[in-house]
Design a protein around this motif. Sequence first.
Motif, PDB file in Angstrom:
ATOM      1  N   THR A  42     -21.892   4.848  40.927  1.00  0.00           N
ATOM      2  CA  THR A  42     -20.477   4.745  40.566  1.00  0.00           C
ATOM      3  C   THR A  42     -20.092   3.288  40.326  1.00  0.00           C
ATOM      4  O   THR A  42     -19.376   2.969  39.377  1.00  0.00           O
ATOM      5  N   LEU A  47     -16.801   2.543  34.363  1.00  0.00           N
ATOM      6  CA  LEU A  47     -15.447   2.337  34.905  1.00  0.00           C
ATOM      7  C   LEU A  47     -15.130   0.851  35.059  1.00  0.00           C
ATOM      8  O   LEU A  47     -13.978   0.452  35.139  1.00  0.00           O
ATOM      9  N   HIS A  66      -8.122   8.758  32.111  1.00  0.00           N
ATOM     10  CA  HIS A  66      -9.128   9.186  33.100  1.00  0.00           C
ATOM     11  C   HIS A  66      -9.077   8.352  34.371  1.00  0.00           C
ATOM     12  O   HIS A  66      -9.242   8.879  35.473  1.00  0.00           O
ATOM     13  N   VAL A  67      -8.850   7.065  34.210  1.00  0.00           N
ATOM     14  CA  VAL A  67      -8.848   6.227  35.420  1.00  0.00           C
ATOM     15  C   VAL A  67      -7.615   6.520  36.282  1.00  0.00           C
ATOM     16  O   VAL A  67      -7.655   6.355  37.501  1.00  0.00           O
ATOM     17  N   VAL A  70      -8.783   9.151  38.438  1.00  0.00           N
ATOM     18  CA  VAL A  70      -9.681   8.599  39.462  1.00  0.00           C
ATOM     19  C   VAL A  70      -8.852   8.054  40.629  1.00  0.00           C
ATOM     20  O   VAL A  70      -9.099   8.369  41.800  1.00  0.00           O
ATOM     21  N   GLU A  71      -7.851   7.240  40.317  1.00  0.00           N
ATOM     22  CA  GLU A  71      -7.072   6.617  41.393  1.00  0.00           C
ATOM     23  C   GLU A  71      -6.244   7.658  42.149  1.00  0.00           C
ATOM     24  O   GLU A  71      -6.127   7.597  43.377  1.00  0.00           O
ATOM     25  N   ALA A  74      -8.519   9.368  44.505  1.00  0.00           N
ATOM     26  CA  ALA A  74      -8.856   8.501  45.642  1.00  0.00           C
ATOM     27  C   ALA A  74      -7.715   8.509  46.662  1.00  0.00           C
ATOM     28  O   ALA A  74      -7.945   8.622  47.870  1.00  0.00           O
ATOM     29  N   VAL A 260     -11.609  -0.403  38.952  1.00  0.00           N
ATOM     30  CA  VAL A 260     -11.685   1.069  38.939  1.00  0.00           C
ATOM     31  C   VAL A 260     -13.022   1.571  39.470  1.00  0.00           C
ATOM     32  O   VAL A 260     -13.085   2.636  40.083  1.00  0.00           O
ATOM     33  N   ASN A 261     -14.101   0.803  39.222  1.00  0.00           N
ATOM     34  CA  ASN A 261     -15.385   1.272  39.754  1.00  0.00           C
ATOM     35  C   ASN A 261     -15.362   1.292  41.283  1.00  0.00           C
ATOM     36  O   ASN A 261     -15.883   2.220  41.909  1.00  0.00           O
ATOM     37  N   ALA A 264     -13.189   4.321  42.316  1.00  0.00           N
ATOM     38  CA  ALA A 264     -13.933   5.580  42.178  1.00  0.00           C
ATOM     39  C   ALA A 264     -14.930   5.736  43.326  1.00  0.00           C
ATOM     40  O   ALA A 264     -15.106   6.840  43.867  1.00  0.00           O
TER      41      ALA A 264
END
Length: 412
Positions: A42, A47, A66-67, A70-71, A74, A260-261, A264
Amino acid sequence: MAHLAMADPEIASLIDHERIRLEETLNLIAAENHMPAAVLETLGSVLNTKTIEGYPGKRFHAGCVHVDEVETLAIARGRGLFGAEHVNVQPHSGTSANLAVYFAVLEVGDRILSMKLAHGGHLSHGHPASITGRCFDFRHYSVDPETELIDYAQVQRLAGEFQPRMIVAGASSYPRCIDYARMAKIARSISAYLLVDMAHLAGLVAAGVIPSPVPHSDFVTFTGYKTLMGPRGGVILCRAPFARKIDRTIFPGCQGTSAVNLIAAKALIFKLAGEKAFIDTQAQTVINATHLAVALAGRGYRIVTGGTDNHLVLVDVGARHLEGGEVEKLLETVGIIANRNVIPGDESKPGAVSGVRFGTAAVTTRGMGTAEMDMIADLIDRTLAGAHDASCLAGIKGEVQALCKRFPVYAY
Ligand SMILES: *Cc1c(COP(=O)(O)O)cnc(C)c1O
């Protein structure tokens, strides 16, 4: 890593050497863990491309479809895992997370009461060399010199005298559970906020193997990479009324775009933390630390506080007329990686570091149990006893490597 090997053989080779070092040494650094390969994937994903200022649905750049998910994921997983009212997953580090909590509800110069660094506290809890210590007026509480446990009566007394606006509980080298309810009661008695910094303990708390500070605290901060087995970077949990202040203090207050990585990978570890394998590893980490403490004590070492409730064992090597830094170096020559650490009482001996801190998270993650903790205690003891005998140390190094081989970090 075929592309890297082509693009930069030098860095590729250094990474490979580091991978081999991790495989062939016993990692007893209490602030480290081996993370699942899925976390590494990941972190190395696309990302990393995305610039994300702001929060999901309120970004300053396009292309966040998409991000944002992701957040959002999380945050939702973090809330569920820790039972928190609000979560911010953007802090770049544990230190940034703490700084943001201070700035969210305090003014520059306000008073904060935290644990003394030499007794287990952290630089970001107001050390003069840290920006936190330059921005706020810190005073510190200590451990009782006899029991080496937090002196709660002193915390209460200092709270009354100093009237801090915030109390910080949490440490980087305190092997015992902190009485969060008691800390909360003291904070309430003077209308101060309570921040618990559980950087070292997040994995153990997530798994429910030690008590959680969340029900008692206004704010909880932690990092992903210690017992939690996740990525670098920090997380803030807080009560709902502070949500907006915390978010605004992280962005735009203290940080620009977040990573973002990393976010994720935080989401990923929050998911894995609910699974049996993770919970079993965290439970075994504590069992192993207790076992290591008993095994070292049995070989004549003085254990600070007499034992441990968590993943770390603090050994007073000064009591054996050894110095922490020398022990750290010597252990490294045989492949046992740990760090020197101040212990209570070191303040009276300027320059001397009498402690060595051992953590069991990483060796437990690679599958070791109590039998291996006995072997590790024996290897440590023989290393310190054989300090001047090169052939003896070479033999021990061979034993360390043989033990490591039986417990690969990553199966390729
Ligand atoms: C490790 C640690 C941190 C965090 O650190 P960063 O290195 O800034 O990510 C913060 N507080 C405590 C108590 C720690 O042990």
